[in-house]
Scaffold this motif. Structure first.
Motif, PDB file in Angstrom:
ATOM      1  N   TYR A 151       0.829  -1.210   0.000  1.00  0.00           N
ATOM      2  CA  TYR A 151       0.000   0.000   0.000  1.00  0.00           C
ATOM      3  C   TYR A 151       0.862   1.258   0.000  1.00  0.00           C
ATOM      4  N   LEU A 152       1.891   1.273   0.856  1.00  0.00           N
ATOM      5  CA  LEU A 152       2.764   2.447   0.938  1.00  0.00           C
ATOM      6  C   LEU A 152       3.516   2.665  -0.371  1.00  0.00           C
ATOM      7  N   VAL A 160       4.425   5.589  -5.548  1.00  0.00           N
ATOM      8  CA  VAL A 160       4.591   5.540  -6.998  1.00  0.00           C
ATOM      9  C   VAL A 160       3.530   6.387  -7.699  1.00  0.00           C
ATOM     10  N   ARG A 161       2.289   6.312  -7.224  1.00  0.00           N
ATOM     11  CA  ARG A 161       1.198   7.042  -7.875  1.00  0.00           C
ATOM     12  C   ARG A 161       1.288   8.549  -7.698  1.00  0.00           C
ATOM     13  N   ASN A 162       1.889   8.976  -6.606  1.00  0.00           N
ATOM     14  CA  ASN A 162       1.839  10.396  -6.271  1.00  0.00           C
ATOM     15  C   ASN A 162       3.197  11.086  -6.310  1.00  0.00           C
ATOM     16  N   THR A 163       4.202  10.416  -6.844  1.00  0.00           N
ATOM     17  CA  THR A 163       5.526  11.020  -6.982  1.00  0.00           C
ATOM     18  C   THR A 163       5.870  11.104  -8.459  1.00  0.00           C
ATOM     19  N   SER A 202       8.607  15.819   1.262  1.00  0.00           N
ATOM     20  CA  SER A 202       7.564  14.934   0.731  1.00  0.00           C
ATOM     21  C   SER A 202       6.825  15.576  -0.437  1.00  0.00           C
ATOM     22  N   PRO A 203       6.468  14.790  -1.461  1.00  0.00           N
ATOM     23  CA  PRO A 203       5.572  15.296  -2.501  1.00  0.00           C
ATOM     24  C   PRO A 203       4.257  15.761  -1.865  1.00  0.00           C
ATOM     25  N   PRO A 204       3.675  16.847  -2.341  1.00  0.00           N
ATOM     26  CA  PRO A 204       2.504  17.444  -1.679  1.00  0.00           C
ATOM     27  C   PRO A 204       1.346  16.493  -1.420  1.00  0.00           C
ATOM     28  N   VAL A 228       2.228  13.720   1.863  1.00  0.00           N
ATOM     29  CA  VAL A 228       2.936  14.136   3.076  1.00  0.00           C
ATOM     30  C   VAL A 228       2.579  13.197   4.234  1.00  0.00           C
ATOM     31  N   SER A 229       1.283  12.876   4.364  1.00  0.00           N
ATOM     32  CA  SER A 229       0.846  11.995   5.454  1.00  0.00           C
ATOM     33  C   SER A 229       1.423  10.585   5.288  1.00  0.00           C
ATOM     34  N   THR A 230       1.470  10.101   4.054  1.00  0.00           N
ATOM     35  CA  THR A 230       2.030   8.775   3.804  1.00  0.00           C
ATOM     36  C   THR A 230       3.502   8.720   4.180  1.00  0.00           C
TER      37      THR A 230
END
Length: 507
Positions: free
Chosen positions: A274-275, A280-283, A434-436, A439-441
């Motif tokens: 999951y992490l 991968v999806r958000n970077t 962190s990518p915007p 950040v929480s992940t």
């Protein structure tokens, strides 16, 4: 509520005073119980504990303190999507109080760790873990919501809030530790539960100072109080948490070792997938990927730091009990009181370190983030060198020569300096790199490194014993950690130029 008005607490919103005291009492509860945990499990003082082996007690301690850093992910998600911060804090506070009272009840009962008394104890720990997950992330979130992002008071507000955390951590071993260690175990755990109830009650009584902050999602903006429906939801969650933990403990005890191992791998692997998928999806782009790599690398080094630092609750606790001369005239200093030293040093020196970084920055000598991590590891290693000398001095032949408590106090001082070089810097670093969208992940990954560090800390004594068997000679655990930490510091130092480059302009 207008965030820029209602200024009545050291120039800050009045709601800060409510959250400050609530968190102080929650930390009083947590650290009071934590100060007693290893002593109660090994039970050398007054009778009534479980009298299990030190290494087994360390493992239980490590699993507990590790999971405490994992469950806030669940509490944060539920607050954002379903409950809102306010309900989630009530659920966490009430649940943790119940957990403390379960520990108190187990201390009043008779039987070994494999009896119903032991089940009650482990259920209490599980309830505390989940309760912390509901409580911990959301009260910090509410502090942030007291201010606009452009409000210059925001950093100072978090500093005041951080002082509340450490005041609670300082006071709790003095009260709960004294009661549990020198009166009766159940009084220590009971005082921790009462502290949690005080904090939760304070949060309820002072909720009017928070306006509509933390209310459940999709409620009308003018509503600033929970209604009957909300309270029924709170009670339902509390009952569900306690019932789930009871069921899990009984089910887990019935499973064989192979099934347990498979379940751990399945859940652990699922969380990792999951992490990785989220990252991968958000970077995107070389810059974001480069910065994510820095967070991951420093998270690995963070594990090594906390694997040493968290000896405070394991090997240091045993050393304080068995190897320190704690008599001052006719008064014996409770061993649990040494758990307050780090919190006291944080309160005293955190403001000075904040000033130090600003002063160094003005003359362009402020170390970059990886270099501050190096200093943290160096200070950690130096602390263990002193600890190793103190242990060698106290252990001679078949007898123990009790040494001055100042040895341990000096170790805590150096480790606190190391913590101030690394811990707040690391949290700030994650938010910057962190990518915007994640950040929480990434903060979850960072918290995961704390969890891993806490568990590894509980195994360091066992690792040193295995090394003894392999090498055929004595391996003193404090020298082992001192050398290992120094090696890690050197490795990190060699990586610092590369990490600085990979941060792509972020300091």
């Amino acid at each position: 509520m207008n965030k820029n008005k209602d200024i009545a607490f050291f120039g800050h919103p009045l709601g800060l005073s409510s959250l400050f005291a609530t968190e102080m009492w929650e930390r009083f509860s947590y650290y009071g119980m934590r100060a007693l945990l290893v002593y109660f499990l090994t039970d050398t003082f007054i009778g009534g504990g479980f009298n299990i082996a030190e290494l087994d007690a360390f493992t239980i301690y490590g699993i507990f303190t590790g999971l405490v850093y994992v469950t806030p992910l669940l509490g944060g998600i539920l607050a954002d999507k379903v409950l809102g911060q306010r309900k989630t804090i009530y659920i966490g506070g009430i649940t943790m109080a119940i957990g403390q009272f379960m520990l108190s009840a187990s201390a009043m009962s008779s039987g070994n760790i494999d009896s119903f008394r032991g089940t009650l104890f482990f259920v209490g720990l599980g309830v505390l873990i989940l309760g912390n997950g509901f409580f911990k992330p959301n009260i910090s979130t509410m502090v942030g919501e007291l201010y606009d992002n452009s409000d210059p008071r925001k950093d100072a507000g978090f500093t005041i809030f951080y002082m509340g955390i450490n005041i609670g951590a300082f006071l709790s071993p003095l009260v709960a530790g004294k009661l549990g260690e020198q009166v009766a175990w159940h009084y220590g755990f009971m005082s921790a539960g009462i502290g949690m109830l005080i904090g939760t009650t304070w949060f309820l009584v002072r909720s009017h100072t928070l306006g509509s902050i933390g209310m459940p999602p999709k409620v009308k903006s003018e509503r600033n109080r929970l209604i009957l429906k909300d309270w029924l939801s709170v009670v339902s969650y509390v009952i569900a948490i306690v019932g789930t933990i009871f069921g899990f403990i009984y089910l887990w005890g019935a499973l064989n070792v192979e099934v347990k191992d498979w379940l751990i791998w399945i859940f652990g692997g699922g969380a990792l997938v999951y992490l990785l998928t989220s990252i991968v999806r958000n970077t995107s782009g070389k810059t974001e990927w480069s910065r994510v790599a820095v967070i991951v690398v420093l998270a690995v080094f963070n594990v090594f730091f906390w694997a040493g630092f968290e000896q405070a609750g394991t090997t240091f606790s045993i050393f304080a009990r068995d190897n320190l001369d704690r008599m001052i005239w006719n008064f014996e200093i409770p061993a649990t009181w040494f758990q307050s030293v780090n919190a006291l040093f944080i309160v005293l020196f955190a403001p000075l370190f904040s000033i130090l970084w600003l002063k160094l920055d003005k003359v362009k000598l402020n170390p970059n983030t990886p270099m501050k991590f190096v200093w943290g590891m160096v200070l950690l290693s130096l602390g263990f060198v002193i600890m190793a000398f103190a242990y060698d001095r106290s252990v001679g032949g078949d007898s123990i020569l009790k040494v001055s408590p100042l040895w341990l106090v000096m170790v805590f001082l150096l480790h606190t300096f190391g913590e101030l070089c690394l811990s707040p810097i690391g949290l700030s670093m994650v938010t910057k790199l962190s990518p915007p969208k994640i950040v929480s992940t990434m903060m979850g990954i960072w918290m995961g490194s704390f969890a891993a560090g806490n568990f590894v800390a509980s195994q360091m004594k066992a690792i040193s014993i295995k090394l003894e068997d392999t090498l055929g000679r004595e391996v003193q655990v404090f020298w082992f950690i001192a050398i290992e930490s120094a090696i890690v510091a050197v490795i990190l130092l060699t990586l610092t130029p590369w990490l600085k480059k990979m941060m792509k302009g972020i300091k």
